[in-house]
Structure formats: structure tokens, C-alpha cells
Scaffold this active site. Structure first.
Site, PDB file in Angstrom:
ATOM      1  N   SER A  67       0.825  -1.206   0.000  1.00 41.15           N
ATOM      2  CA  SER A  67       0.000   0.000   0.000  1.00 41.15           C
ATOM      3  C   SER A  67       0.864   1.264   0.000  1.00 41.15           C
ATOM      4  CB  SER A  67      -0.900   0.028   1.241  1.00 41.15           C
ATOM      5  OG  SER A  67      -1.619  -1.168   1.370  1.00 41.15           O
TER       6      SER A  67
HETATM    7  N1  SAH Z   1      -0.203  -4.970   4.076  1.00 40.60           N
HETATM    8  C1  SAH Z   1       0.539  -5.314   2.865  1.00 40.60           C
HETATM    9  C2  SAH Z   1      -0.196  -4.988   1.583  1.00 40.60           C
HETATM   10  C3  SAH Z   1      -1.409  -5.744   1.453  1.00 40.60           C
HETATM   11  S1  SAH Z   1      -2.055  -6.073  -0.155  1.00 40.60           S
HETATM   12  C4  SAH Z   1       1.906  -4.682   2.868  1.00 40.60           C
HETATM   13  O1  SAH Z   1       2.229  -3.896   3.750  1.00 40.60           O
HETATM   14  O2  SAH Z   1       2.674  -5.008   1.945  1.00 40.60           O
HETATM   15  C5  SAH Z   1      -3.353  -7.130   0.437  1.00 40.60           C
HETATM   16  C6  SAH Z   1      -2.905  -8.512   0.818  1.00 40.60           C
HETATM   17  O3  SAH Z   1      -4.045  -9.172   1.362  1.00 40.60           O
HETATM   18  C7  SAH Z   1      -2.445  -9.334  -0.362  1.00 40.60           C
HETATM   19  O4  SAH Z   1      -1.156  -9.830  -0.127  1.00 40.60           O
HETATM   20  C8  SAH Z   1      -3.477 -10.449  -0.434  1.00 40.60           C
HETATM   21  O5  SAH Z   1      -2.946 -11.687  -0.863  1.00 40.60           O
HETATM   22  C9  SAH Z   1      -3.956 -10.526   1.003  1.00 40.60           C
HETATM   23  N2  SAH Z   1      -5.262 -11.163   1.227  1.00 40.60           N
HETATM   24  C10 SAH Z   1      -6.373 -11.103   0.474  1.00 40.60           C
HETATM   25  N3  SAH Z   1      -7.361 -11.827   1.030  1.00 40.60           N
HETATM   26  C11 SAH Z   1      -6.851 -12.344   2.192  1.00 40.60           C
HETATM   27  C12 SAH Z   1      -7.368 -13.186   3.212  1.00 40.60           C
HETATM   28  N4  SAH Z   1      -8.605 -13.661   3.186  1.00 40.60           N
HETATM   29  N5  SAH Z   1      -6.555 -13.508   4.246  1.00 40.60           N
HETATM   30  C13 SAH Z   1      -5.285 -13.056   4.309  1.00 40.60           C
HETATM   31  N6  SAH Z   1      -4.738 -12.277   3.364  1.00 40.60           N
HETATM   32  C14 SAH Z   1      -5.510 -11.918   2.332  1.00 40.60           C
END
Ligand code: SAH
Length: 218
Positions: A67
Site C-alpha cells: 500500500s
Molecule cells: N499490508 C501489505 C499490503 C497488502 S495487499 C503490505 O504492507 O505489503 C493485500 C494482501 O491481502 C495481499 O497480499 C493479499 O494476498 C492478502 N489477502 C487477500 N485476502 C486475504 C485473506 N482472506 N486472508 C489473508 N490475506 C488476504
């Protein structure tokens, strides 16, 4: 001016631009200190290092993104972290948000649904010396019940509706920070506070754009 300072200036400026939505002019200084400290360049792929400190999202593979710095800082501030807090993050991605949280609270648990991302983030955080972060591969829709209840939960993927297990895993008085809405459009960043009587208070903060929260275990 160095790149990291430019990133901090961009965050401060965007906080001022959005002050009417977020209800403040500045973020918690401990959060800004964490943004200054965490080496963001270590969380973006080699090929995108030149964008490590730009105030935008960066692709991290598997169709996911780290993000934008402003959003990481804002969500960390909105969860109202204290030095003794235990925080759950859903959506580890690169591990960057988990590292920022780990700078300001006692313990971070983070769940990632894409196994290679979970593995890489766990390894990266360990290499950087973050001993107070645990990463697990799994469906974060269900939270991480073994360590609940939490002093706060940050969800970094957009949910069509609020996952009930996450509300259950909040302590009374604790907050859930989550983008709510259909993927592919903009979502509403919400702060859900669980009151002492288990009822919830919802605050609509601002419009955001996140990748979807999937729910494979449904
Ligand atoms: N917080 C992260 C960016 C997140 S992008 C950082 O600092 O880099 C969102 C992430 O959520 C992705 O990696 C995606 O695979 C994950 N995601 C999506 N659905 C999810 C779920 N049900 N449980 C855990 N992770 C999930």
C-alpha cells in the site's frame, strides 16, 4: 533532500489534504517515527526500488501491492496503537505494514492467504530483526483465533462486508480498521469500535482503493 524525508513530507501533506475526512491535521508522532525508521526499500521488489519511497502503491507479485505510505501511516494511526498492544493484521503482503506496526506496539500477528507471500514476508521480517511479528499462511477472514482477543485489527484488503470473526476477536474498546466495499471500485475505509457491551460503533473515514479480501475457506 533524501527520498525517505520526501516520503514523510508527502504523508504529512496528504494528511493535511484529507484532514476533513480523517478529523486531524497530524498523525501520531510514534507512527511517523516508525514510517521514518522502517526500510521500505527492503519490502519492494528489486525492479521497483526506484519507487520505494514514492507515495503510491508498488506491485509485489501475485497480483498484489504494498500500500501507499500515506495509507499505511493512516491505518496505523487509526487503530490507536499503544506500546503494550497486540495487533492483528489481515493481508501481510510484503510485511511492510506489519513492520510499521511492530515499531509502535508490543506484538503483531499477521495472516496472508498467498503462501509464497507469507513465507517471503516472514523471512524478510526475521532478517530485519523484527522478533515481535508472527506471520501465518491462511484465510484471514477468520482472523487468528489462537491469539485473540486483540487490542486492534488492521485489514489491508477490501471486504464486501465485515468479517464477523474479526469483530469477535476484538477486545472491548478495541478498533478494527477495514476498507469495506466491492472490489474494482472505491471502498469506504471504516473504523469499527467494539463497545464494552459488545455493540459496535462505525466511523466512515474516507474513500480508498484496495485489492480484494478473498475468502477461500468459505
Ligand atoms: N499490508 C501489505 C499490503 C497488502 S495487499 C503490505 O504492507 O505489503 C493485500 C494482501 O491481502 C495481499 O497480499 C493479499 O494476498 C492478502 N489477502 C487477500 N485476502 C486475504 C485473506 N482472506 N486472508 C489473508 N490475506 C488476504
Amino acid at each position: 533532500m533524501d527520498e525517505r524525508q520526501a516520503m514523510l513530507d508527502d504523508i504529512e501533506q496528504e494528511v493535511v489534504y484529507t484532514r476533513r475526512d480523517i478529523g486531524k491535521d497530524t498523525l501520531d508522532p510514534r507512527v511517523m517515527a516508525a514510517m521514518a525508521k522502517v526500510p521500505r526499500q527492503r519490502f519492494v521488489p528489486e525492479s521497483h526500488r526506484f519507487r520505494a519511497f514514492a507515495n503510491g502503491p508498488v506491485p509485489i507479485g501475485h497480483g498484489q501491492t504494498i500500500s501507499q505510505p500515506y495509507m499505511v501511516a493512516l491505518m496505523t494511526d487509526l487503530v490507536a496503537p499503544r506500546a503494550d498492544s497486540t495487533i492483528l493484521e489481515v493481508g501481510t503482503g510484503s510485511g511492510y505494514q506489519a513492520a510499521v506496526l511492530a515499531e509502535v506496539v508490543a506484538q503483531v500477528f499477521s495472516v496472508e492467504v498467498v503462501e509464497p507471500l507469507a513465507k517471503a514476508a516472514g523471512k524478510r521480517l526475521a532478517e530485519l530483526g523484527y522478533r515481535n511479528v508472527s506471520v501465518r499462511h491462511g484465510d484471514g477472514w477468520n482472523g487468528w483465533p489462537e491469539h485473540a482477543p486483540y487490542d486492534g485489527i488492521v485489514v489491508t484488503a477490501a471486504a464486501a462486508r465485515i468479517p464477523p470473526p474479526l469483530v469477535e476477536q476484538l477486545k472491548p474498546g478495541a478498533r478494527l480498521v477495514i476498507p469495506v466495499g466491492e472490489p474494482g471500485s472505491v471502498q469506504d475505509l471504516q473504523v469499527i469500535e467494539k463497545r464494552a457491551d459488545d455493540s459496535i460503533d462505525t466511523r466512515h473515514v474516507l474513500l480508498v482503493a484496495f485489492v480484494p479480501l478473498v475468502h477461500p475457506s468459505a
